[in-house]
Design a protein around this motif. Structure first.
Motif, PDB file in Angstrom:
ATOM      1  N   GLU A  78       0.808  -1.226   0.000  1.00 29.05           N
ATOM      2  CA  GLU A  78       0.000   0.000   0.000  1.00 29.05           C
ATOM      3  C   GLU A  78       0.847   1.284   0.000  1.00 29.05           C
ATOM      4  N   THR A  79       2.136   1.168   0.354  1.00 26.52           N
ATOM      5  CA  THR A  79       2.992   2.361   0.318  1.00 26.52           C
ATOM      6  C   THR A  79       4.056   2.293  -0.777  1.00 26.52           C
ATOM      7  N   THR A  80       4.134   1.153  -1.470  1.00 23.43           N
ATOM      8  CA  THR A  80       5.199   0.948  -2.456  1.00 23.43           C
ATOM      9  C   THR A  80       5.111   1.913  -3.633  1.00 23.43           C
ATOM     10  N   ALA A  81       3.933   2.060  -4.220  1.00 22.78           N
ATOM     11  CA  ALA A  81       3.802   2.899  -5.423  1.00 22.78           C
ATOM     12  C   ALA A  81       4.234   4.334  -5.138  1.00 22.78           C
ATOM     13  N   ALA A  82       3.783   4.875  -3.992  1.00 19.66           N
ATOM     14  CA  ALA A  82       4.144   6.254  -3.646  1.00 19.66           C
ATOM     15  C   ALA A  82       5.643   6.385  -3.399  1.00 19.66           C
ATOM     16  N   SER A  83       6.242   5.392  -2.729  1.00 18.08           N
ATOM     17  CA  SER A  83       7.677   5.432  -2.441  1.00 18.08           C
ATOM     18  C   SER A  83       8.501   5.375  -3.730  1.00 18.08           C
ATOM     19  N   VAL A  84       8.100   4.498  -4.644  1.00 17.69           N
ATOM     20  CA  VAL A  84       8.817   4.368  -5.915  1.00 17.69           C
ATOM     21  C   VAL A  84       8.690   5.654  -6.734  1.00 17.69           C
ATOM     22  N   ALA A  85       7.497   6.213  -6.793  1.00 19.96           N
ATOM     23  CA  ALA A  85       7.300   7.458  -7.540  1.00 19.96           C
ATOM     24  C   ALA A  85       8.145   8.586  -6.954  1.00 19.96           C
ATOM     25  N   GLU A  86       8.225   8.631  -5.620  1.00 20.34           N
ATOM     26  CA  GLU A  86       9.029   9.668  -4.960  1.00 20.34           C
ATOM     27  C   GLU A  86      10.522   9.461  -5.248  1.00 20.34           C
ATOM     28  N   ALA A  87      10.974   8.207  -5.194  1.00 24.80           N
ATOM     29  CA  ALA A  87      12.384   7.920  -5.486  1.00 24.80           C
ATOM     30  C   ALA A  87      12.741   8.355  -6.905  1.00 24.80           C
ATOM     31  N   LEU A  88      11.870   8.068  -7.842  1.00 22.92           N
ATOM     32  CA  LEU A  88      12.129   8.458  -9.239  1.00 22.92           C
ATOM     33  C   LEU A  88      12.089   9.972  -9.392  1.00 22.92           C
ATOM     34  N   ARG A  89      11.227  10.629  -8.621  1.00 19.56           N
ATOM     35  CA  ARG A  89      11.175  12.100  -8.657  1.00 19.56           C
ATOM     36  C   ARG A  89      12.490  12.701  -8.166  1.00 19.56           C
ATOM     37  N   VAL A  90      13.062  12.085  -7.125  1.00 19.98           N
ATOM     38  CA  VAL A  90      14.311  12.570  -6.533  1.00 19.98           C
ATOM     39  C   VAL A  90      15.493  12.372  -7.478  1.00 19.98           C
ATOM     40  N   GLY A  91      15.439  11.303  -8.295  1.00 18.05           N
ATOM     41  CA  GLY A  91      16.544  11.073  -9.223  1.00 18.05           C
ATOM     42  C   GLY A  91      17.007   9.638  -9.370  1.00 18.05           C
ATOM     43  N   TYR A  92      16.535   8.742  -8.509  1.00 15.06           N
ATOM     44  CA  TYR A  92      16.871   7.321  -8.690  1.00 15.06           C
ATOM     45  C   TYR A  92      16.360   6.855 -10.053  1.00 15.06           C
ATOM     46  N   ARG A  93      17.128   5.943 -10.666  1.00 17.96           N
ATOM     47  CA  ARG A  93      16.677   5.369 -11.932  1.00 17.96           C
ATOM     48  C   ARG A  93      16.756   3.839 -11.933  1.00 17.96           C
ATOM     49  N   LEU A  94      17.169   3.241 -10.815  1.00 13.00           N
ATOM     50  CA  LEU A  94      17.176   1.787 -10.648  1.00 13.00           C
ATOM     51  C   LEU A  94      16.210   1.443  -9.516  1.00 13.00           C
ATOM     52  N   ILE A  95      15.236   0.586  -9.800  1.00  9.13           N
ATOM     53  CA  ILE A  95      14.305   0.103  -8.787  1.00  9.13           C
ATOM     54  C   ILE A  95      14.496  -1.403  -8.647  1.00  9.13           C
ATOM     55  N   ASP A  96      14.739  -1.851  -7.409  1.00  7.66           N
ATOM     56  CA  ASP A  96      14.975  -3.271  -7.136  1.00  7.66           C
ATOM     57  C   ASP A  96      13.810  -3.851  -6.357  1.00  7.66           C
ATOM     58  N   THR A  97      13.204  -4.920  -6.887  1.00  9.02           N
ATOM     59  CA  THR A  97      12.136  -5.615  -6.188  1.00  9.02           C
ATOM     60  C   THR A  97      12.363  -7.122  -6.332  1.00  9.02           C
ATOM     61  N   ILE A 135      14.745  -1.629 -14.279  1.00  5.65           N
ATOM     62  CA  ILE A 135      13.939  -2.467 -13.383  1.00  5.65           C
ATOM     63  C   ILE A 135      14.650  -3.792 -13.120  1.00  5.65           C
ATOM     64  N   GLU A 136      14.782  -4.085 -11.839  1.00  6.14           N
ATOM     65  CA  GLU A 136      15.440  -5.325 -11.403  1.00  6.14           C
ATOM     66  C   GLU A 136      14.483  -6.102 -10.511  1.00  6.14           C
ATOM     67  N   THR A 137      14.328  -7.406 -10.778  1.00  4.28           N
ATOM     68  CA  THR A 137      13.529  -8.235  -9.891  1.00  4.28           C
ATOM     69  C   THR A 137      14.161  -9.627  -9.801  1.00  4.28           C
ATOM     70  N   LYS A 138      13.561 -10.479  -8.971  1.00  2.00           N
ATOM     71  CA  LYS A 138      14.174 -11.770  -8.661  1.00  2.00           C
ATOM     72  C   LYS A 138      13.136 -12.884  -8.683  1.00  2.00           C
ATOM     73  N   ILE A 139      13.581 -14.046  -9.149  1.00  2.00           N
ATOM     74  CA  ILE A 139      12.745 -15.248  -9.181  1.00  2.00           C
ATOM     75  C   ILE A 139      12.828 -15.939  -7.820  1.00  2.00           C
ATOM     76  N   TRP A 140      11.678 -16.268  -7.232  1.00  2.00           N
ATOM     77  CA  TRP A 140      11.719 -16.958  -5.939  1.00  2.00           C
ATOM     78  C   TRP A 140      11.917 -18.459  -6.124  1.00  2.00           C
ATOM     79  N   ILE A 141      12.457 -19.120  -5.090  1.00  2.00           N
ATOM     80  CA  ILE A 141      12.875 -20.524  -5.167  1.00  2.00           C
ATOM     81  C   ILE A 141      11.719 -21.468  -5.482  1.00  2.00           C
ATOM     82  N   SER A 142      10.488 -21.079  -5.129  1.00  2.00           N
ATOM     83  CA  SER A 142       9.328 -21.935  -5.415  1.00  2.00           C
ATOM     84  C   SER A 142       9.075 -22.062  -6.913  1.00  2.00           C
ATOM     85  N   ASP A 143       9.668 -21.161  -7.696  1.00  2.00           N
ATOM     86  CA  ASP A 143       9.477 -21.163  -9.148  1.00  2.00           C
ATOM     87  C   ASP A 143      10.735 -21.612  -9.896  1.00  2.00           C
ATOM     88  N   TYR A 144      11.624 -22.336  -9.218  1.00  2.00           N
ATOM     89  CA  TYR A 144      12.833 -22.825  -9.888  1.00  2.00           C
ATOM     90  C   TYR A 144      12.522 -24.045 -10.752  1.00  2.00           C
TER      91      TYR A 144
END
Length: 293
Positions: free
Chosen positions: A26-45, A71-80
């Motif tokens: 519920e707070t992720t979208a706002a946090s990511v938008a704020e980070a991108l506004r500040v200048g971050y260009r890499l988002i890790d999830t 955009i960076e994300t990761k595959i969880w072990i249940s999906d190996y």
């Protein structure tokens, strides 16, 4: 704009990213938008953070064009497993709302089911060859298991994301990565994970050595720790949901630590891991279903 690093396949990636581990959906979208506004260009999830959908929403809210955000994300072990991991890409891409993921990692090595880990990595190689991802890598792979993976696969990981902070810097892991041309990316880069254990007296944020260096530069301990990562050639992905901290953590490009200051921070390593030992991460103990997109 943040400084960038060039991965072993020539792809450029921001050296400082924004992480969303344990950030509630519920707070992720706002946090990511704020980070991108500040200048971050890499988002890790990660699939197992259960907030990829909200990361995608935050990126769309930012108004930035898709190529401007890494955009960076990761595959969880249940999906190996080969087919399972190909499907896991579809799940993550669908939630993120993108056709291509910039960097896709295997989240843990799972030595007890290494055949499935190898199958999962071979699926990443296929996704790379097909252009559905721009770079592939691993997370929490120690030197022994990394060597085994390299023996059975053909693409050297671009990144190994591991726990690295002043109290646990894993020099042997960093050296093994460097030997293969693999970038070390630090999770819990400021050692926040150590303060979750209840011993605030051992928090990196209160460390007198770091505090003294911070005072000398007119910076915060957090800014000093992030600068330490950047100057030693690592990528770091701090997280926060507070706008002032999100901005402060990005304000690290206007000062430089001396060689002696870097060495002093290196000297704080306790050898004590804050997160789980990767050897203990098994499907039995850590398995969780990753929902469909």
């Amino acid at each position: 704009m943040s400084m960038t690093v060039t991965l072993n396949n020539g792809v450029e990636m921001p050296a400082l990213g924004f992480g969303v581990f344990q950030t509630p959906p519920e707070t992720t979208a706002a946090s990511v938008a704020e980070a991108l506004r500040v200048g971050y260009r890499l988002i890790d999830t990660a699939a197992s953070y259960f907030n990829e959908r909200e990361v995608g929403e935050g990126i769309r809210r930012s108004g930035l064009d898709r190529p401007e955000v890494f955009i960076e994300t990761k595959i969880w072990i249940s999906d190996y497993g080969y087919d399972e991991t190909l499907h896991a890409f579809d799940k993550s891409a669908g939630k993120l709302g993108v056709d291509q993921i910039d960097l896709l990692l295997l989240h843990q090595p799972v030595p007890t089911q290494f055949d499935k880990t190898v199958g999962a990595y071979k699926a990443l190689e296929t996704l790379l060859a097909d252009g559905r991802v721009r770079a592939i890598g691993v997370s929490n792979f120690m030197p022994g298991v990394l060597s085994k993976l390299l023996e059975e696969t053909s693409v050297v990981p671009a990144v190994n994301q591991v726990e690295v902070h002043p109290y646990f810097s894993q020099p042997a892991v960093q050296a093994a990565n460097a030997e293969q041309g693999i970038l070390t990316q630090a999770w819990s880069p400021m050692g926040g994970i150590t303060s979750y254990r209840g011993d605030s007296s051992r928090s990196t944020f209160n460390d007198p050595v770091i505090g003294e260096i911070a005072a000398a530069h007119g910076k915060t301990p957090a800014q000093v720790m992030l600068r330490w990562h950047l100057q030693e050639g690592r990528c770091a992905i701090p997280k926060s949901v507070r706008p002032e901290r999100i901005a402060s953590n990005f304000d690290v490009f206007d000062f430089e630590l001396t060689t002696a200051q870097l060495a002093a921070i290196d000297g704080l390593d306790t050898g004590v891991r804050g997160g789980p030992d990767p050897e203990t991460v098994t499907p039995e103990a850590f398995g969780r279903d990753i929902p469909e997109a």
